[in-house]
Every structure is written in C-alpha cells, then in structure tokens.
Write an enzyme that holds these catalytic residues in place. Structure first.
Site, short mmCIF file in Angstrom:
data_model
loop_
_atom_site.label_atom_id
_atom_site.label_comp_id
_atom_site.label_asym_id
_atom_site.label_seq_id
_atom_site.Cartn_x
_atom_site.Cartn_y
_atom_site.Cartn_z
N ASP A 1 0.84 -1.34 0.23
CA ASP A 1 0.02 -0.19 0.07
C ASP A 1 0.83 1.40 0.06
O ASP A 1 0.79 1.91 1.00
CB ASP A 1 -0.97 0.08 1.15
CG ASP A 1 -2.16 -0.71 1.04
OD1 ASP A 1 -2.60 -0.97 0.00
OD2 ASP A 1 -2.55 -1.39 2.07
N ARG B 1 -6.94 9.90 0.84
CA ARG B 1 -6.33 8.86 0.19
C ARG B 1 -7.02 9.02 -1.40
O ARG B 1 -6.41 8.76 -2.26
CB ARG B 1 -6.60 7.64 0.62
CG ARG B 1 -6.07 7.25 2.11
CD ARG B 1 -6.84 5.86 2.64
NE ARG B 1 -6.18 4.98 1.66
CZ ARG B 1 -6.89 3.72 1.98
NH1 ARG B 1 -7.82 3.40 2.71
NH2 ARG B 1 -6.61 2.58 1.20
N LYS C 1 -8.15 1.06 -7.04
CA LYS C 1 -9.01 0.65 -5.97
C LYS C 1 -9.82 1.69 -5.48
O LYS C 1 -9.37 3.04 -5.68
CB LYS C 1 -8.23 0.00 -4.63
CG LYS C 1 -7.23 0.83 -4.00
CD LYS C 1 -6.17 0.37 -3.06
CE LYS C 1 -5.47 1.22 -2.52
NZ LYS C 1 -4.36 0.57 -1.38
N HIS C 2 -11.06 1.61 -4.76
CA HIS C 2 -11.58 0.35 -4.25
C HIS C 2 -12.93 0.16 -5.25
O HIS C 2 -13.97 0.90 -4.74
CB HIS C 2 -11.91 0.45 -2.88
CG HIS C 2 -10.81 0.71 -1.98
ND1 HIS C 2 -10.38 2.01 -1.81
CD2 HIS C 2 -9.82 -0.13 -1.35
CE1 HIS C 2 -9.24 1.96 -1.02
NE2 HIS C 2 -9.12 0.80 -0.77
N HIS D 1 -13.54 -2.15 6.61
CA HIS D 1 -12.85 -2.61 7.79
C HIS D 1 -13.81 -2.82 8.79
O HIS D 1 -13.54 -4.00 9.59
CB HIS D 1 -11.62 -2.11 8.25
CG HIS D 1 -10.70 -1.59 7.24
ND1 HIS D 1 -10.77 -0.51 6.35
CD2 HIS D 1 -9.43 -2.29 6.91
CE1 HIS D 1 -9.64 -0.57 5.68
NE2 HIS D 1 -8.99 -1.48 6.07
N ASP E 1 -10.56 -6.71 -2.11
CA ASP E 1 -9.77 -6.38 -0.87
C ASP E 1 -9.90 -7.47 0.21
O ASP E 1 -10.55 -8.37 -0.17
CB ASP E 1 -10.72 -5.12 -0.45
CG ASP E 1 -9.95 -4.09 0.28
OD1 ASP E 1 -8.88 -4.46 0.79
OD2 ASP E 1 -10.42 -3.15 0.65
#
Length: 533
Positions: free
Chosen positions: A82, A150, A180-181, A193, A265
C-alpha cells in the site's frame, strides 16, 4: 501447448487454487511463507510495515522469498504494498510524498505522474513488484471515515485525470498498478474494515461520478483492479461488489472493458467476516469473477491462527470444486489469466535497482508545495509578527497513529511536530502554547494546527480538536488555522477567517505549510475539493 498451458499442466488442483491467493503473514522473514509456497503454490503476498520497516529489511525478506520460489520452481509472487501516499510502507525511509488529496490540488497532473514514478522506482528497488494504488475513489461524502486524503478530490473529472496519471507514473517506474476500491469507496458513511457500507445510486449516477476514475485508469492500462465490500443495491441488491457477478462481470468486464486481474480487498475485513462464512465468501467471490482472493488482515486479532485460516479457505475451495459446487473451469480461467499476467509483467521485471533518495525527496517536496492553499483569507505580514503556536490535537488522539498491523500511514511523527520544527527554523519569535497557557494576544497571531490521518478500522479522534478550534475562533480575531489534513473540517468553523490547508498530514506538507504561512513560498491557487470555501 503454449507457455501458459505448459505451466498450468504441471500443477495439481491444490496448486492451481493456491495460485489464486494473495496472503499476509507476520514477521520479517520469508520462512513463514515457506509451506504456502512449497506445498500450495502461493500466488502472492500482501506485505506491510510489519514485514519490513527499512529497505534493508525488505531486501532480506524479498530475497528470501526469491530463494524459496527458485528452490520450488515457482512463478514470481505478486508482492503488493500500500504505497499510495497517505498510506505507505518502509515509512521513515521511503518517499511517500504528500498523498493523493494534495496531489489533486494541481490542475496539471505531471506532479502526480512524477510522484507515482517515484513510488514505482523505490518499491521495485525494495523488491516489491506491485503497488496497490492508486485510490480512484471520489470524495463525494466528506464524512467518509476511511478515504479522505487517500482520494485525489471530489471532482470526478479531476480525479479521473490524476488517476490516469498515477497509473502512467507507476508504469514509468516499471511496476504493476492496482486501481482501488471498485466501484468506489468515496461516497460511503461506513468503513469496510468494520461493516458493509451501502451506496444507493443509479448506474447512470455511478458512471458519471464514482466509476469515471476507474474507467480512466483502465484506459491508461492499469494492470489490476481491487474490489470493495460495498453494497450497491441499484446494481445488485443482495451482494457487495466483491461477491457480485453483475458488478464484476457485467459492469467491470463487460461495460468497462477491463481484461486484467481483479483482486478482492481483504476477505478478512469486517464487511465480509461479520456477514459470511469464510469459505462461502471465497466460493461466491470466485463465481462472481474475482481472479485472486486477498487475505491481508490476518493478525487483526493478534493471534497465531492466521495460517490455519488461510489453509481452511484454500481447502474450502478445493472441496467446492471436488463436490461440484464450484466449476473447475472457473479456477482454470482465473489461473490462465494470472499466469499470462505473471509471464508478461512480473518475470521481465528488474528488482533491487539503485535510485536517488535526494532526487525523489525533491519530487515529493515540490508536490507538497503545490498542495498548500489559503482556503480562506490569506496573510502577508505573519513573518513580522510574534506567533503563538497551539496544537489543537490532544496527545490522546495520537495513540493509534502507528497501527500494530503495519497498515496505514505508518507515520511515527505527528504532523504538528514537523510544522513546529520548520516554523522554529524560519521565525525568531514563535512560542508553543496550550489552551491553559494562552498569552494576552495584543500583537501577533494565534496559529492553531489541526491534523487527521485515515486509519484502517479505526478513527483518529478529532472531537476535542474541533471543539478547541470552534472555541478559539470565537474568542480570538487574530487566529489562523493551519489544516494539516483535508479541508472539509473548515465547514465546521464558520468564524475562521484565515484558513491555510495543506491537504495532507505528511511531514513534507507540514514543512510546505510553514513556508507558505511565513510567505517564504507562494500558496497554490488550485483546489482538490469543490464544497469548501
């Protein structure tokens, strides 16, 4: 037989399925992965700061993996990291730059291409061959807890341009790129998460906004796309994207024309673990169109059971094929795609090459400089006045800045410290104060610093910091807020007249913000977001 068929013909069903897994392991040696490589023909590894904190440690790890591959006559592992700016690996030595949101301030995308070329060069020198970036998510929901800095911003056309530039930059650095994502994590209120977020938008809305940067990345030749565990009920009302054949086959493969590797993911994230049995999720993912399954969060629970979990999922897929629940043709199609990709992209790659830290840090500092904006107001006389510097973030907020799993920013130093140190170098009268030691400000400025860091499965606590800024903005007219973070918190501070935003909590952005505040360099005139003034 062609070279792809020749390679696959050597493998058992177990070895073919093993080639479709990207697994994580704790520790800094390759020994932990030996069984997975030797017996199961592992396809790839997700590696984090937990596996290597320095380039030297990365060389030891990756050369150890190389030796195991050679010993057992295996294809290269896909070694993904990452290194995406706001999140990073080898942090402390590697050049992370300011992160995507700061890069997205500039109208020109050359800074983004240069920064991602640096990522490619450095990670390839460390022995990695794949960067799990760029994030192509559009910040359509400023309250999204996991994307934030991000993302390249909240304007789809601009995010698209920078996403394409990032892919091209990585390819200039001769490394594999992963967008991503998919189909987009920027318009969620939740963090995958922890849970399955829901984005209730029509396909037309998604195409115009969330999907546009992914299409730009595909058009730029991106090698992999990582899915998100998000529910899009107007496309598929029963399965999140990772498990949805409608989203992966009809949209991504069919409508968008992506022919590369689709990776999930992490299947150990809360969105999957809390709603599906691991083997059921793996079978659904393969049926949906996933090419490689990633399990990158094995030690969320800080246990040693990660290997058992990995083996159970692999054997679950083997059983599903043997019982007819999963057609072996699904496995074969995915393996052919993976082998073709590795022969074309990974086998020819040159690793461990030298590079110049000094040159790369110049690229990063220039990128950070271009991300600093006077969001409101703007002062020219700060250098001539006494400055009283206050960190709005309490010490307690920094407790989880370094994630024990090695995932995330991996930044040991608070952004405030870097800002304070640079300000002290450049200004003769700069005093650090607290809310309890505020002087009588007859002259000078009270400079209040805020910061935020996107953390996996956690929050960087900002409640007290926001309350502090709100209070001080009402009490002091000579106040300047310096946001070492995204600009969205400015919406909560209507009384702040002078707001300087770095769009990043990285050290180089803190340095750039200090220089702009003191008029040592010009502020940028660009914008990465559209809803803040």
């Amino acid at each position: 037989m062609n070279p792809i068929e020749q390679q696959i013909a050597k493998w058992s069903l177990k070895e073919k399925i093993g080639q479709l897994f990207i697994l994580a392991f704790p520790g800094k040696t390759a020994d932990t992965a030996a069984q997975m490589i030797a017996e199961y023909n592992l396809g790839g590894c997700y590696l984090s700061q937990d596996n290597a904190e320095t380039f030297e440690e990365a060389h030891v790890l990756n050369k150890g993996l190389d030796a195991l591959l050679k010993q057992h006559d295996r294809l290269p592992l896909l070694l993904g990291v990452d290194q995406e700016g706001a999140w990073g690996v080898l942090v402390g030595e590697s050049t992370t730059g300011p992160g995507n949101l700061a890069l997205g301030v500039a109208e020109e995308v050359s800074g983004t291409a240069n920064m991602y070329r640096v990522f490619g060069e450095e990670m390839r020198s460390a022995g990695f061959n794949c960067i799990l970036g760029p994030c192509c998510d559009v910040n359509l929901n400023p309250a999204s807890p996991i994307i934030d800095t991000r993302s390249f911003g909240d304007v789809p056309s601009k995010v698209s341009a920078h996403s394409a530039a990032a892919v091209k930059g990585l390819h200039q650095g001769d490394i594999v790129a992963c967008a991503k994502h998919f189909p987009g994590h920027g318009d969620t209120h939740g963090d995958t998460h922890r849970e399955i977020p829901r984005v209730d938008k029509s396909y037309d809305e998604l195409k115009a906004n969330d999907l546009a940067p992914f299409q730009a990345a595909i058009d730029a030749g991106v090698d992999l796309i990582m899915t998100s565990h998000i529910l899009y009920p107007q496309l598929d009302d029963s399965a999140p994207a990772t498990l949805s054949p409608v989203i992966l086959q009809n949209v991504l493969r069919g409508d968008m024309g992506f022919e590369g590797i689709i990776i999930s993911d992490s299947m150990n994230m809360g969105a999957i673990q809390n709603h599906y049995q691991p083997v059921d999720a793996a079978v659904k993912a393969m049926k949906a169109g996933i090419t490689m399954i990633m399990l990158s969060e094995e030690h969320y629970d800080h246990s040693d059971a990660y290997l058992d979990k990995q083996l159970a999922m692999i054997h679950g897929l083997i059983d599903a094929v043997e019982t007819g629940e999963l057609a072996e043709s699904v496995i074969d199609d995915a393996v052919k795609r993976v082998v073709a990709f590795k022969l074309a992209k990974l086998v020819p790659q040159t690793l461990y090459q030298p590079f110049s830290f000094a040159e790369n840090r110049e690229v990063a500092q220039q990128a950070a400089n271009e991300g600093v904006v006077w969001l409101r107001g703007g002062l020219k006389d700060v250098a001539d006045k006494p400055l009283y510097l206050l960190n709005a973030t309490p010490k307690s907020s920094y407790h989880n800045l370094m994630n024990p799993r090695g995932i995330g920013p991996n930044q040991a130093q608070p952004a405030f410290d870097a800002f304070r140190d640079e300000l002290a170098k450049l200004h003769t009268h700069c005093q650090v104060v607290t809310k309890d030691t505020l002087p009588n400000l007859d002259d000078g400025y009270l400079v209040v610093v805020t910061e935020n860091h996107p953390l996996p499965g956690e929050d960087f606590d900002q409640v007290e910091a926001k309350q502090t800024v709100q209070q001080l903005s009402r009490d002091f007219s000579n106040l300047v807020v310096v946001g070492l973070r995204s600009p969205y918190d400015a919406l909560e501070y209507p009384d702040v007249v002078n707001y300087l935003c770095a769009h990043s909590p990285r050290p180089e952005s803190a340095v750039a913000a200090a220089r702009v505040l003191l008029s040592k360099q010009a502020a940028s005139t660009g914008v990465a977001v559209s809803r803040v003034n």
